[in-house]
Design a protein around this motif. Sequence first.
Motif, PDB file in Angstrom:
ATOM      1  N   GLN A 184      -6.334 -19.006   6.837  1.00  8.31           N
ATOM      2  CA  GLN A 184      -6.808 -17.863   6.032  1.00  8.31           C
ATOM      3  C   GLN A 184      -6.058 -17.880   4.703  1.00  8.31           C
ATOM      4  OE1 GLN A 184      -7.068 -13.821   7.851  1.00  8.31           O
ATOM      5  NE2 GLN A 184      -5.662 -13.245   6.222  1.00  8.31           N
TER       6      GLN A 184
ATOM      7  N   GLU B 116       7.385 -12.536  11.108  1.00 11.15           N
ATOM      8  CA  GLU B 116       6.349 -13.241  11.874  1.00 11.15           C
ATOM      9  C   GLU B 116       6.952 -13.754  13.172  1.00 11.15           C
ATOM     10  OE1 GLU B 116       3.203 -13.719  11.241  1.00 11.15           O
ATOM     11  OE2 GLU B 116       2.968 -13.223   9.108  1.00 11.15           O
TER      12      GLU B 116
ATOM     13  N   SER C 138      -1.459 -15.685  -1.004  1.00  7.94           N
ATOM     14  CA  SER C 138      -0.033 -15.985  -0.823  1.00  7.94           C
ATOM     15  C   SER C 138       0.270 -17.435  -1.170  1.00  7.94           C
ATOM     16  CB  SER C 138       0.357 -15.729   0.628  1.00  7.94           C
ATOM     17  OG  SER C 138      -0.134 -16.779   1.441  1.00  7.94           O
TER      18      SER C 138
ATOM     19  N   THR D  73      -7.739 -12.617   1.378  1.00  8.18           N
ATOM     20  CA  THR D  73      -8.507 -11.547   2.013  1.00  8.18           C
ATOM     21  C   THR D  73      -8.789 -10.435   1.015  1.00  8.18           C
ATOM     22  OG1 THR D  73      -6.323 -11.045   2.949  1.00  8.18           O
ATOM     23  CG2 THR D  73      -8.021 -11.667   4.497  1.00  8.18           C
TER      24      THR D  73
ATOM     25  N   GLU E 204       0.833  -1.224   0.000  1.00 10.99           N
ATOM     26  CA  GLU E 204       0.000   0.000   0.000  1.00 10.99           C
ATOM     27  C   GLU E 204       0.857   1.258   0.000  1.00 10.99           C
ATOM     28  OE1 GLU E 204      -0.588  -2.636   1.757  1.00 10.99           O
ATOM     29  OE2 GLU E 204      -2.578  -3.203   1.086  1.00 10.99           O
TER      30      GLU E 204
END
Length: 468
Positions: A216, A134, A253, A219, A103
């Motif tokens: 997940q 992470e 990903s 998104t 972004e």
Amino acid sequence: MTDFSEWFHNILEEAEIIDSRYPIKGMHVWLPNGFKIRKNTLNILKDILDKEHDEVLFPLLIPEDELAKEAIHVKGFEEEVYWITHGGLTELNKKMALRPTSETAMYPMFSLWVRSHTDLPMKFYQVVNTFRYETKHTRPLIRVREITTFKEAHTVHSSREDAEKQVEDAIKIYKEFFDILGIPYLITKRPVWDKFPGADYTMAFDTLLPDGKTLQIGTVHNLGQTFAKTFEITFETPEGEHEYAYQTCYGLSDRVIASVIGIHGDDSGLCLPPEVSPYQIVIVPIIFKKGGEEVIAACSEIQSKLKDAGFRVHLDDRDLRAGKKFYDWEMRGVPLRVELGPRDLSNNNAVLLRRDTMEKVNISLADDIVEQVNNLMSDISLNMREKALKKMNEEIREVSTIEDAKESIESEKGIISFAWCGEEACGKEIEEKANVDILGIQEEDEISGKCFHCGSEAKFKAFMAKTY
Ligand code: PR8
């Protein structure tokens, strides 16, 4: 598959997908076989995205002041950013971040590009590596510190409605993509405390891995005007006024590949959808001392026919026992095997083995082999998708008390659905008491009755699970 984690680790190594011995935690090497699966998967997504998006490529480094501009965004990522502080021996006066997502790399440029309402919508995507420090346990493909195949799309619109529609369109795109791969998913709106830093709201795709935990896998974020205000992305309306633009972004990903491997695999190894398998068909000649040449010649002929029809075919003429070859290709998940021996040849037959069901099908070589293989391939894709979907649906259970939720999750894992008021304080209590994560809500489902925890009016059907 008694221990999924161990199975997953072993298969990545045995099927030569990833070498996880690279000496930096959370960073791995794609091996040739894995790279081919990655490439085939990526091509499917690119074909879909290319219809309405333009592909771009932004720099890896983001100057500190740009990254820091959007306060909520930077707060969300502050513990995960890798910094470049030196150029050679010289300390930089402005640190630079390795993009955790893009972004803050893209939007200063968007501010230069967006001028008039006639420039909008703008829809871009890029496929790059991103870096996130992470702190949770890292695992190849699932939680990595270098996300090697980050597929991020960013769009700019002239109205809130347009941006909302883009969120719906992006969801459709991801559905189409995951359907092709036979990956089942649950789509929910993430709770406010779990949305993307800086977004108005986040829609998420979760799938279920064999150990009963959800992952997940994609998104879609509606960014509203937050970033446009920070990065001065404005456009001139038809009336000549200047307005802040509306934005969305969405991403996937390497987890996509982890899901393909984990969801379809079994005790014999990988089971790959024909769409992504490096080889779709492998031909194994069954050779005894006599008649070997005729068998090989017939196998080559079959190979040419299938190749001409566009299949990725391999003729395995290694000097090895057929049983060893069967084992190898089953483990690598090749969707279809053709076996041909002297007796088959004299009967003008061949044997096909489907990896998804391990069923053998006898076919006549007098009939059109391409047509038969085409039909089988469609059937394999469909069967893999349906089997995976059924399995996931069976693991979604509705409960009416938090005690039941806790017990159900502890004993059977999977996904729990429940009636929820939607309040943050109540949600956080649920997460703590049941020791789970709330995945999110499905707003479109009307619900009546009481919240299963606090007893106030229930507003949403919600979902919870143990998550990766
Ligand atoms: C965005 N900006 O960044 P997101 N390892 C593997 N996969 C991961 C990891 C990780 N460490 N972290 C996230 N993912 C937005 C949208 C541009 C694109 C995967 O969104 O932070 C997850 O599947 O939600 C996640 O859904 C996806 O990347 C996008 O990351």
